[in-house]
Motif scaffolding. Structure first.
Motif, PDB file in Angstrom:
ATOM      1  N   LYS A 112      47.812  33.803  40.515  1.00 49.55           N
ATOM      2  CA  LYS A 112      46.228  34.071  40.330  1.00 49.55           C
ATOM      3  C   LYS A 112      46.128  34.800  39.064  1.00 49.55           C
ATOM      4  O   LYS A 112      46.827  36.032  38.859  1.00 49.55           O
ATOM      5  CB  LYS A 112      45.687  34.662  41.634  1.00 49.55           C
ATOM      6  CG  LYS A 112      44.593  33.860  41.970  1.00 49.55           C
ATOM      7  CD  LYS A 112      43.823  34.354  43.071  1.00 49.55           C
ATOM      8  CE  LYS A 112      42.382  33.728  43.393  1.00 49.55           C
ATOM      9  NZ  LYS A 112      41.939  34.385  44.557  1.00 49.55           N
ATOM     10  N   MET A 113      45.581  34.462  38.002  1.00 56.73           N
ATOM     11  CA  MET A 113      45.443  35.284  36.832  1.00 56.73           C
ATOM     12  C   MET A 113      44.341  36.307  37.132  1.00 56.73           C
ATOM     13  O   MET A 113      43.158  35.782  37.465  1.00 56.73           O
ATOM     14  CB  MET A 113      44.971  34.570  35.669  1.00 56.73           C
ATOM     15  CG  MET A 113      45.940  33.346  35.200  1.00 56.73           C
ATOM     16  SD  MET A 113      47.587  34.202  34.876  1.00 56.73           S
ATOM     17  CE  MET A 113      46.928  35.202  33.521  1.00 56.73           C
ATOM     18  N   GLU A 114      44.472  37.530  37.358  1.00 55.32           N
ATOM     19  CA  GLU A 114      43.616  38.362  37.615  1.00 55.32           C
ATOM     20  C   GLU A 114      42.582  38.855  36.192  1.00 55.32           C
ATOM     21  O   GLU A 114      43.072  39.023  35.091  1.00 55.32           O
ATOM     22  CB  GLU A 114      44.459  39.792  37.754  1.00 55.32           C
ATOM     23  CG  GLU A 114      44.883  39.710  39.173  1.00 55.32           C
ATOM     24  CD  GLU A 114      44.222  40.115  40.446  1.00 55.32           C
ATOM     25  OE1 GLU A 114      44.258  39.517  41.166  1.00 55.32           O
ATOM     26  OE2 GLU A 114      43.481  41.115  40.294  1.00 55.32           O
ATOM     27  N   ASN A 115      41.570  38.394  36.497  1.00 51.68           N
ATOM     28  CA  ASN A 115      40.512  38.723  35.377  1.00 51.68           C
ATOM     29  C   ASN A 115      40.279  40.252  35.295  1.00 51.68           C
ATOM     30  O   ASN A 115      39.605  40.656  36.178  1.00 51.68           O
ATOM     31  CB  ASN A 115      39.342  37.872  35.478  1.00 51.68           C
ATOM     32  CG  ASN A 115      38.558  37.796  34.007  1.00 51.68           C
ATOM     33  OD1 ASN A 115      38.866  38.143  33.178  1.00 51.68           O
ATOM     34  ND2 ASN A 115      37.399  36.746  34.418  1.00 51.68           N
ATOM     35  N   PRO A 116      40.545  41.006  34.238  1.00 52.90           N
ATOM     36  CA  PRO A 116      40.110  42.466  34.340  1.00 52.90           C
ATOM     37  C   PRO A 116      38.739  42.702  34.292  1.00 52.90           C
ATOM     38  O   PRO A 116      38.379  43.894  34.855  1.00 52.90           O
ATOM     39  CB  PRO A 116      41.025  42.966  32.972  1.00 52.90           C
ATOM     40  CG  PRO A 116      41.033  41.788  32.138  1.00 52.90           C
ATOM     41  CD  PRO A 116      41.253  40.712  32.932  1.00 52.90           C
ATOM     42  N   VAL A 117      38.184  41.750  33.689  1.00 58.78           N
ATOM     43  CA  VAL A 117      36.628  42.231  33.778  1.00 58.78           C
ATOM     44  C   VAL A 117      36.008  42.159  35.037  1.00 58.78           C
ATOM     45  O   VAL A 117      35.356  42.580  35.660  1.00 58.78           O
ATOM     46  CB  VAL A 117      35.920  41.324  32.860  1.00 58.78           C
ATOM     47  CG1 VAL A 117      34.261  41.304  32.693  1.00 58.78           C
ATOM     48  CG2 VAL A 117      36.441  41.390  31.263  1.00 58.78           C
ATOM     49  N   ARG A 118      36.423  41.039  35.540  1.00 61.70           N
ATOM     50  CA  ARG A 118      35.920  40.782  37.062  1.00 61.70           C
ATOM     51  C   ARG A 118      36.438  42.026  38.091  1.00 61.70           C
ATOM     52  O   ARG A 118      35.575  42.120  38.846  1.00 61.70           O
ATOM     53  CB  ARG A 118      36.734  39.456  37.360  1.00 61.70           C
ATOM     54  CG  ARG A 118      36.088  38.698  38.585  1.00 61.70           C
ATOM     55  CD  ARG A 118      35.175  37.585  38.628  1.00 61.70           C
ATOM     56  NE  ARG A 118      34.438  37.114  39.709  1.00 61.70           N
ATOM     57  CZ  ARG A 118      34.830  36.624  40.805  1.00 61.70           C
ATOM     58  NH1 ARG A 118      36.343  36.412  40.690  1.00 61.70           N
ATOM     59  NH2 ARG A 118      34.190  36.615  41.750  1.00 61.70           N
TER      60      ARG A 118
ATOM     61  N   GLU B  53      36.887  44.714  37.111  1.00 64.75           N
ATOM     62  CA  GLU B  53      35.797  45.904  36.948  1.00 64.75           C
ATOM     63  C   GLU B  53      34.970  46.037  37.846  1.00 64.75           C
ATOM     64  O   GLU B  53      34.232  46.815  38.375  1.00 64.75           O
ATOM     65  CB  GLU B  53      35.736  46.218  35.636  1.00 64.75           C
ATOM     66  CG  GLU B  53      36.864  47.180  34.717  1.00 64.75           C
ATOM     67  CD  GLU B  53      36.331  47.276  33.289  1.00 64.75           C
ATOM     68  OE1 GLU B  53      37.071  47.123  32.631  1.00 64.75           O
ATOM     69  OE2 GLU B  53      35.208  47.689  33.170  1.00 64.75           O
ATOM     70  N   GLN B  54      34.304  44.732  37.479  1.00 62.37           N
ATOM     71  CA  GLN B  54      32.866  44.332  38.228  1.00 62.37           C
ATOM     72  C   GLN B  54      32.845  44.681  39.349  1.00 62.37           C
ATOM     73  O   GLN B  54      32.184  45.152  40.290  1.00 62.37           O
ATOM     74  CB  GLN B  54      32.406  43.006  37.850  1.00 62.37           C
ATOM     75  CG  GLN B  54      31.939  43.001  36.505  1.00 62.37           C
ATOM     76  CD  GLN B  54      31.341  41.600  36.261  1.00 62.37           C
ATOM     77  OE1 GLN B  54      31.350  40.585  37.251  1.00 62.37           O
ATOM     78  NE2 GLN B  54      30.624  41.470  35.243  1.00 62.37           N
ATOM     79  N   GLU B  55      34.221  44.259  40.249  1.00 63.19           N
ATOM     80  CA  GLU B  55      34.322  44.333  41.533  1.00 63.19           C
ATOM     81  C   GLU B  55      34.428  45.698  42.096  1.00 63.19           C
ATOM     82  O   GLU B  55      33.776  46.246  43.090  1.00 63.19           O
ATOM     83  CB  GLU B  55      35.569  43.458  42.384  1.00 63.19           C
ATOM     84  CG  GLU B  55      35.320  41.883  42.298  1.00 63.19           C
ATOM     85  CD  GLU B  55      36.620  41.296  42.823  1.00 63.19           C
ATOM     86  OE1 GLU B  55      37.407  42.025  43.124  1.00 63.19           O
ATOM     87  OE2 GLU B  55      36.697  40.071  42.636  1.00 63.19           O
TER      88      GLU B  55
END
Lengths: 462, 560
Positions: B494-500, B502-504
């Motif tokens: 699973k490619m971890e989206n860094p922006v996502r 952060e939001q989480e």
């Protein structure tokens, strides 16, 4: 003295003049003093020339007014024969001339002079007197000479100096001062840079101040605007000529709210004025009211009266004088009361030491309350700044909202019907911003009441 | 206690105010004259805080002025002019009554007049002060210039107002200052930016309207008197700032005095003061000040360039106005943004080219159909021009052809905040501005995107929808007889989206903070959130109704 005597004489000789010295008996008796008519002195006084004078006056009068003695005038000039209306044209053609002057009659033109002009003509034989002074000119000869000289010089071509200067001088350009050009609303008026040049004061400021020529400075307070509202308030997006649906609905809703409020007020008034139908008076109720108290039985009346008397007696109590004992007792009681109160107060103060916490809490609460009140008051003040203030007799009436119903919306810009008047909108905006006070049109008030009077003709009929 | 007792209403608030009648008597003027003076000088009545004190115990509604203001009025020189005028009127009446016509002539020639220049200078000591107040002046002048010349108010005032408004419009054209336009049922609102000041004014429609009777004309005329003076001076100063000749002359003509009608054509450019060779302005190197850094400077430059691009949207386009469209308004706008415009000769003077000209690109028509159509030009309705101005770019022409139902005309004066209802037309325009293609799909996507951006908490409806979709899929599969594919498969990275991520994290922190709040604070927070949620619910409700009901409603309203 001689002149006075002469005057008296002349006056005395006038017919009908009564002197002081002479009395009526003297004149009437017929006795006359004997006078010597051979002397010049007595001619003036005692000769009667009135008849001759009259005759001569008459002649002079005739000459002055009618131009010659009437006896010498011809018959034609004095009289004319009145033969009535001419019967046919042939008779009219006969020269029936009254005036001595004959004139050719032209078609459609009045060539005969008016009779009134002829009557008023100057035809007296006496010519008007010549004004000798008009012919007298002391330096006529000199003037004639100089005029001749000027003519000769002009013929030669020499122009005198004064005239040369006059001709050389340019004509004065008279700017006719017309009030129109200087007025404020002249369409061609000039403007200049009013903020650009900082004009230096030509004179010393101290001098200007001392001689009261300095302009008074405008107070800073006047530079603030009386309202924080903007000068031009743009209408809500629902007021577009082709509005978006929801914004139009929002605008309609706002207008609807205003109408609802108005309707509520009307309903309230109606409700307050509403009368129950059953409460109206009918003949029966009126009858009953009128008979009330008249058909009661006597027993009931007596009982009522007694009750009233008892009550009345109970109310009147005469006060009795206080005795010494009572006064002493009262004084002791008072002192006791005071001492008790003092003790209590001291106790309270001592106990407050233990109540510090609750006292603090209550003080905090009060502080908070005052703070909240302050904030609320400040917010209210700020809100008031943008509201129209009450500046006079009338309250500010906001104008009706400009809204077009869904059915009135135009299909194109060409078919758009403008809503509302911008003149009124600007006027109300000025009132809203507290620049002018709301006013209504001045009514025509009559100082005295009108009197209505019937004409005489109508009086007879009615 | 005798002697110096303090009496009521002798000091304090009661002495600071003065009633209107008292003030009038102090100045020795009649009531209309007093009113005129107050309007000209800018003295307004005040409402005192404690009316009873000021009114000496009674509560009768009276108009109060500050005593110091009235004392200031006593020094005004035009008060003397008012008195002179009163005497002039009296003498004139007498001369008329006695039928002394020579006296009448003489009096009329020496009629007393007054000037308001010193008052303007006193009230607006600097030019920027005057610019701030020019809104009102413009509205009034535009209003008066549309009056009929019947003589109810001075015809000269109307002419002067017309001249000033035409000069102002020419200035705005030359300086490209116009920013927003809005056609409303009242009139046309314009907003221009002059020397950093946004100036809004309202122009009434040219159709004749009957005047309401409860408006005080004298008051309006007095205001207009002051405002025409002010506007004239402001115009002069503005023309001076642009190096233009004042009174304005048309470029390349020898006519000395240009009549107002020629200027009102708004089709010619104005003459400048310096007509010799123009020097190239050297580009001044702008160094950043201490507070700013290079980034902000670049941003400002970008903004400037954007603004300049926006001022030239009609450059290169040639317009022709048909007879039934409002000529002045459209000509003004088109020329403000660099376009060329002309009209039929019978409408007004100043038309530069005819309808038969081949190079015309846009022909503005407001009729249901046009007889003759040329091939290489667009026939559009006038709303296109206004919408282009508001969108600051050329809006697609297809929506504005003849006979097509126009999109609604939105108000540029409305600034939508977060969570407010944004009409879909506006969203479309925003999309166009951002450069994306206008399609229905992208529209939907954008809606969703905006929702996500606006609200941190996701919509319950959206979640439900997603779940419903899943359920639908499963049902479909079951109905088709396929068994659910549930088996062990090799895992996917699973490619971890860094922006996502952060939001989480942020959301987690927020949740913790909410749990740790005290009861009272939580109560307040709940209240606020409830209000926000309500708004969101309303917005989504409107959007869901949007597609079908909107169309239907619009059809109904257009047809009726």
């Amino acid at each position: 003295m001689a002149a006075a005597r002469r005057l008296k004489r002349v006056a005395a000789s006038q017919p009908g003049f009564l002197t002081l010295k002479s009395n009526s008996t003297d004149l009437l008796s017929g006795r006359r003093k004997r006078v010597n008519k051979n002397k010049k002195k007595s001619w003036n006084k005692h000769s009667d020339i009135n008849d001759v004078e009259e005759f001569l006056n008459d002649i002079r009068h005739q000459e002055r007014t009618t131009g010659g003695l009437l006896a010498e005038k011809s018959d034609d000039s004095l009289f004319f024969l009145d033969v009535g209306q001419p019967l046919n044209d042939a008779q009219r053609d006969k020269p029936v001339e009254e005036e001595p002057v004959e004139r050719k009659k032209r078609k459609g033109r009045v060539s005969r002079p008016l009779r009134i002009d002829l009557i008023l003509q100057q035809d007296s034989l006496i010519p008007p007197p010549k004004d000798v002074l008009a012919y007298q000119q002391p330096n006529a000869k000199k003037l004639r000479r100089s005029a001749q000289r000027l003519e000769q010089l002009a013929a030669k071509g020499v122009v005198p100096r004064k005239q040369r200067q006059l001709l050389n001088r340019r004509p004065v350009e008279r700017t006719t001062l017309k009030a129109v050009t200087e007025a404020n609303n002249n369409p061609n008026r000039d403007y200049y840079d009013i903020w650009g040049q900082e004009l230096k004061d030509l004179a010393d400021p101290w001098y200007l101040q001392q001689t009261c020529k300095k302009r008074v400075q405008r107070p800073e307070r006047l530079n603030e605007k009386p309202s924080t509202l903007p000068a031009v308030e743009v209408i809500a997006p629902g007021g577009s000529y082709n509005p978006e649906f929801f914004s139009h609905q929002a605008l309609l809703k706002a207008a609807h709210e205003v109408e609802v409020v108005k309707q509520k007020e009307e309903d309230k008034i109606k409700r307050q004025l509403a009368v129950n139908k059953e409460d109206t008076a009918t003949m029966e109720t009126i009858f009953h009211e009128e008979l009330e108290g008249l058909v009661e039985e006597e027993k009931e009346e007596e009982e009522e009266l007694k009750d009233e008397e008892d009550v009345a007696v109970g109310a009147i109590v005469l006060a009795q004088k206080k005795t010494e004992k009572q006064r002493k007792k009262e004084r002791a009681l008072k002192i006791k009361e005071q001492r008790r109160m003092a003790n209590r107060r001291m106790n309270n103060r001592q106990q407050q030491l233990f109540q510090l916490r609750s006292i603090k809490a209550s003080i905090k609460q009060q502080d908070q309350k005052t703070k909240v009140n302050q904030i609320r008051r400040k917010a209210k003040q700020e809100a008031e700044k943008s509201q129209p203030r009450r500046l006079g007799k009338l309250k500010f009436q906001p104008q009706d909202m400009e809204v077009q119903l869904s059915g009135e919306l135009a299909e194109s810009l060409r078919q758009l019907k403008p809503e509302g008047s911008i003149l009124k909108d600007r006027f109300k905006s000025l009132q809203k911003r507290n620049l002018i006070e709301p006013r209504e049109r001045a009514k025509f008030k009559r100082r005295h009441k009108l009197k209505y009077v019937e004409k005489r003709a109508f009086k007879e009929i009615t | 206690m005798g002697g110096l007792q303090k009496k009521k209403f002798e000091s304090g608030a009661a002495t600071n105010y003065i009633t209107r009648n008292r003030a009038r008597k102090k100045l020795q003027l009649s009531l209309p004259d007093f009113r005129r003076l107050c309007i000209l000088k800018g003295i307004y009545p005040h409402e005192p805080k404690h009316k009873k004190k000021v009114n000496k115990g009674s509560t009768a509604p009276r108009t109060f002025y500050l005593l110091k203001d009235i004392r200031f009025l006593l020094h005004e020189p035009i008060v003397g002019k008012f008195r002179e005028y009163k005497i002039f009127v009296r003498k004139l009446k007498k001369a008329y009554g006695k039928t002394e016509w020579s006296a009448v002539e003489r009096l009329k020639e020496n009629k007393p007049t007054y000037k308001l220049d010193h008052i303007v200078k006193e009230r607006y000591p600097s030019f920027i002060d005057a610019l701030r107040d020019i809104d009102d002046a413009l509205c009034m002048c535009f209003l008066f210039s549309t009056f009929a010349r019947t003589g109810k108010c001075h015809v000269q005032t109307i002419q002067l107002c017309r001249r000033l408004t035409v000069e102002w419009m020419n200035y705005v054209i030359t300086s490209r200052a116009l920013r927003k336009v809005f056609i409303s049922i009242k009139g046309i609102y314009y907003q221009a930016e002059v020397m950093g000041q946004p100036i809004t004014w309202l122009v009434p429609y040219q159709f004749a309207h009957d005047h309401p009777t409860d408006v005080d004309y004298r008051v309006m005329a007095t205001f207009t008197e002051l405002y025409t003076t002010l506007l004239g001076f402001v115009n002069f100063r503005l023309y001076l700032s642009l190096n233009l000749l004042y009174p304005p002359k048309i470029h390349d003509t020898d006519i000395f005095l240009v009549p107002v009608q020629k200027l009102s054509a708004l089709s010619a450019s104005l003459a400048r003061v310096v007509t010799s060779t123009e020097e190239e302005e050297a580009q001044i190197d702008l160094f950043p000040t201490e507070d700013e850094n290079m980034e902000m400077m670049e941003e400002k430059e970008k903004e400037k360039k954007l603004l300049e691009a926006q001022m030239k949207i009609f450059e290169g386009l040639k317009f022709f106005l048909n007879r039934e469209v409002p000529r002045e308004s459209l000509a003004f706008i088109i020329r403000c943004f660099g376009g060329e415009v002309s009209w039929d000769k019978s409408v007004s003077i100043g038309s530069t080219y005819e309808m038969m000209d081949e190079t015309i690109t846009h022909h503005i028509v407001d009729r249901p159909n046009v007889d003759k159509r040329y091939i290489n030009r667009y026939y559009i309705q006038p709303q296109w021009v206004y919408d282009c101005v508001n969108a600051k770019m050329l809006v697609p022409v297809e929506d504005y052809f003849i006979g097509v139902t126009l999109p609604p005309h939105l108000s540029p004066f409305v600034e939508e905040r977060e969570g407010d209802y944004v009409p879909p037309e506006k969203l479309k325009i925003l999309a166009l501005q951002r450069g994306e293609s206008s399609g229905v799909d992208s529209l939907e996507e954008e809606e969703e995107e905006e929702e996500e951006e606006d609200e941190e908490e996701e919509d319950n409806d959206e979640e439900d929808q997603v779940e419903e979709n899943k359920l639908k899929k499963m049902e479909e599969q079951r109905s088709q007889g396929k068994s659910l594919q549930v088996k062990v498969t090799p895992g996917k990275v699973k490619m971890e989206n860094p922006v996502r991520l952060e939001q989480e994290e942020k959301a987690e922190e927020k949740r913790l903070a909410i749990m740790m709040m005290k009861k009272k604070e939580k109560y307040l927070y709940d209240k606020i959130m409830f209000g926000k949620k309500r708004k969101v619910r309303e917005v989504s409700f409107l959007k869901s109704r949007n597609k079908y009901s909107l169309l239907w409603e619009r059809l109904c309203s257009r047809r009726s």
